[in-house]
Enzyme design. Structure first.
Site, PDB file in Angstrom:
ATOM      1  N   GLU A 230      46.963  29.054  40.402  1.00  0.00           N
ATOM      2  CA  GLU A 230      45.904  28.818  39.340  1.00  0.00           C
ATOM      3  C   GLU A 230      46.576  28.608  38.308  1.00  0.00           C
ATOM      4  O   GLU A 230      47.153  29.178  37.323  1.00  0.00           O
ATOM      5  CB  GLU A 230      44.902  30.123  39.258  1.00  0.00           C
ATOM      6  N   CYS A 264      42.466  31.085  30.486  1.00  0.00           N
ATOM      7  CA  CYS A 264      42.778  30.091  31.584  1.00  0.00           C
ATOM      8  C   CYS A 264      41.214  29.204  31.487  1.00  0.00           C
ATOM      9  O   CYS A 264      41.416  27.797  31.743  1.00  0.00           O
ATOM     10  CB  CYS A 264      42.648  30.680  32.861  1.00  0.00           C
TER      11      CYS A 264
END
Length: 460
Positions: A230, A264
């Site tokens: 990720e 994120c």
């Protein structure tokens, strides 16, 4: 010889913590202990593993008062926000609650001749490389389900949050998780690469930069070790003509600025229908002007320093380049902006996708806002990115959000919310955000492998 890892506090540039890394032999020995302990751990009843993991989670919670201040010193998040235990506990609790169903055998059929089923069995040793921006919550996404599924776990945490893995291991060990089952290691990049290339691990989970993810995949090349990544994003918000304007402005700007923009799935670009554009920009500017930039240990501070001066330098560079190319900056420099880690939050208009601030990951307190005239235009702009983590849609029409969402290249579609990780949903992305999926039932499937049983009965 190992190296020395140093956590430089963004508060004042001092060395807050330092730890020696393991040399190659010691690192491989630690991984070997994790492998030796795995079969016995997996043989324990599922409920016992769940109980031990949740006891470890509770032990982390008992440390929260110390953790909140420690996080402020390591990466700059203001103490007023109380740390991460709420999300940490929510995610672990959800994964514990679904474990039995997620890991259950898949029955294919049984009669007088055959019994057929598919088991979910642990990979073995899971290597978790966690980031600094939400160091507890990102780590628990994998640590909890990996342990519950019967894997042993080796955790390597970011240098910026050097003490997080140490605290987690201490808490879990105090709760009864064996030391070799969950280990926190301090590792250099070279030794990390050697461990992956040497098949010390059976599954690698990495959260971080694109370059870091590429390094993980290169290290694993030819080993057939699964690598789940990720790698951040450039997440868009789209405010449609029927949106709740106040809610959209409050949520999207918070999503862009919270944690000094170091999320994120933070909002990094916003597209607003032309009918609401001027009002949205005005509300966004008003919100940001109300922030208090300062020392994160001060309970009045709402925006702390960025975690590292070099991160702030990158954001300043993106803003300066955009303004030089014609963008309009709406926020005057805050008095507390020291040219270092303390950075003025910024709203930019008159931006285009030719500017890095609308294209490269900023990971800081800046957001560009563009005017659009239609869903088609907004979709084209949202998809004009190398990343694909989340997108936030603002409308009163669920069907419209679903239609737009179906056309967006992203891992998660939000409607009327942003910057949240629901543990019941798969946390995943596409394009340069990487591949893999954490949490939800899919998280368990990724942390185990299928094993098929085709059993012929003796009938005569």
């Amino acid at each position: 010889m190992g190296q020395v890892l140093k956590c430089i506090s963004p508060i004042d540039g001092s060395v807050f913590a330092e730890r020696d890394t393991l040399d190659r032999d010691a690192a491989f020995a630690a991984a070997a202990r994790a492998r030796a302990a795995q079969a016995e751990w997996a043989a324990r009843p599922l409920q016992e593993r769940i109980d031990l993991v949740m006891a470890g989670v509770a032990a982390v919670g008992a440390m929260n008062d110390e953790i909140v201040t420690e996080l402020a010193r390591m990466m700059g998040r203001p103490v007023r926000y109380g740390g991460e235990f709420g999300g940490f506990n929510e995610r672990a609790t959800h994964m514990a609650g679904i474990a039995r169903d997620a890991l259950a055998d898949i029955a294919v059929g049984e009669d007088e001749t055959f019994k057929r089923y598919i088991k979910r069995v642990p990979h073995g040793v899971v290597f978790v490389v966690a980031p600094w921006n939400y160091p507890y919550m990102t780590a628990i996404n994998t640590v909890a389900p990996a342990l519950i599924a019967g894997n042993t776990v080796v955790l390597k945490h970011a240098t910026q949050t050097l003490l997080v893995g140490e605290r987690m291991a201490r808490a879990f060990h105090s709760a009864g998780v064996p030391e070799d089952v969950f280990q926190n290691l301090f590792l250099s990049h070279d030794v990390t690469n050697d461990l992956i290339a040497g098949r010390a691990f059976d599954f690698v989970n990495f959260t971080g930069s694109v370059a870091g993810g590429q390094a993980m995949e290169r290290a694993a090349a030819g080993t057939f070790t699964p690598v789940s990544t990720e790698l951040g994003g450039k997440d868009p918000g789209y405010v449609m003509d029927d949106a709740d304007l106040d809610a959209a402005a409050e949520t999207l700007i918070d999503g862009a600025m919270f944690n000094s923009g170091q999320c994120c799935c933070g909002i990094e670009r916003i597209y607003v229908h032309e009918s609401l554009y001027d009002d949205f920009v005005a509300k966004a500017v008003e919100i940001v002007k109300g922030y208090k930039l300062g020392n994160p240990l001060d309970p009045e501070t709402t925006l702390g320093p960025m975690a590292n001066v070099r991160f702030a330098d990158e954001v300043r560079a993106q803003i300066a380049e955009a303004v030089a190319a014609g963008a309009v900056a709406h926020i005057e420099k805050f008095a507390e902006d020291d040219g270092g880690a303390y950075l003025t939050p910024q709203i930019l208009t008159n931006v285009t996708h030719d500017m890095r601030v609308m294209r490269d990951e900023s990971f800081g307190p800046v957001v560009g806002i563009m005017k659009v005239s239609s869903d088609d235009e907004a979709i084209a702009l949202m998809n004009d990115s190398e990343f694909g983590l989340t997108a936030s849609l603002w409308t009163r029409d669920v069907a419209r959000a679903e239609r737009v969402g179906d056309r967006i290249e992203t891992g998660t579609v939000f409607m009327n919310r942003a910057d949240y990780l629901d543990p019941g949903l798969c946390w995943t992305g596409c394009k340069n955000t990487g591949r893999g999926g954490g949490l939800s039932i899919i998280g368990y499937h990724n942390l185990t492998r299928p094993k098929s049983y085709h059993l012929k009965k003796v009938t005569g």
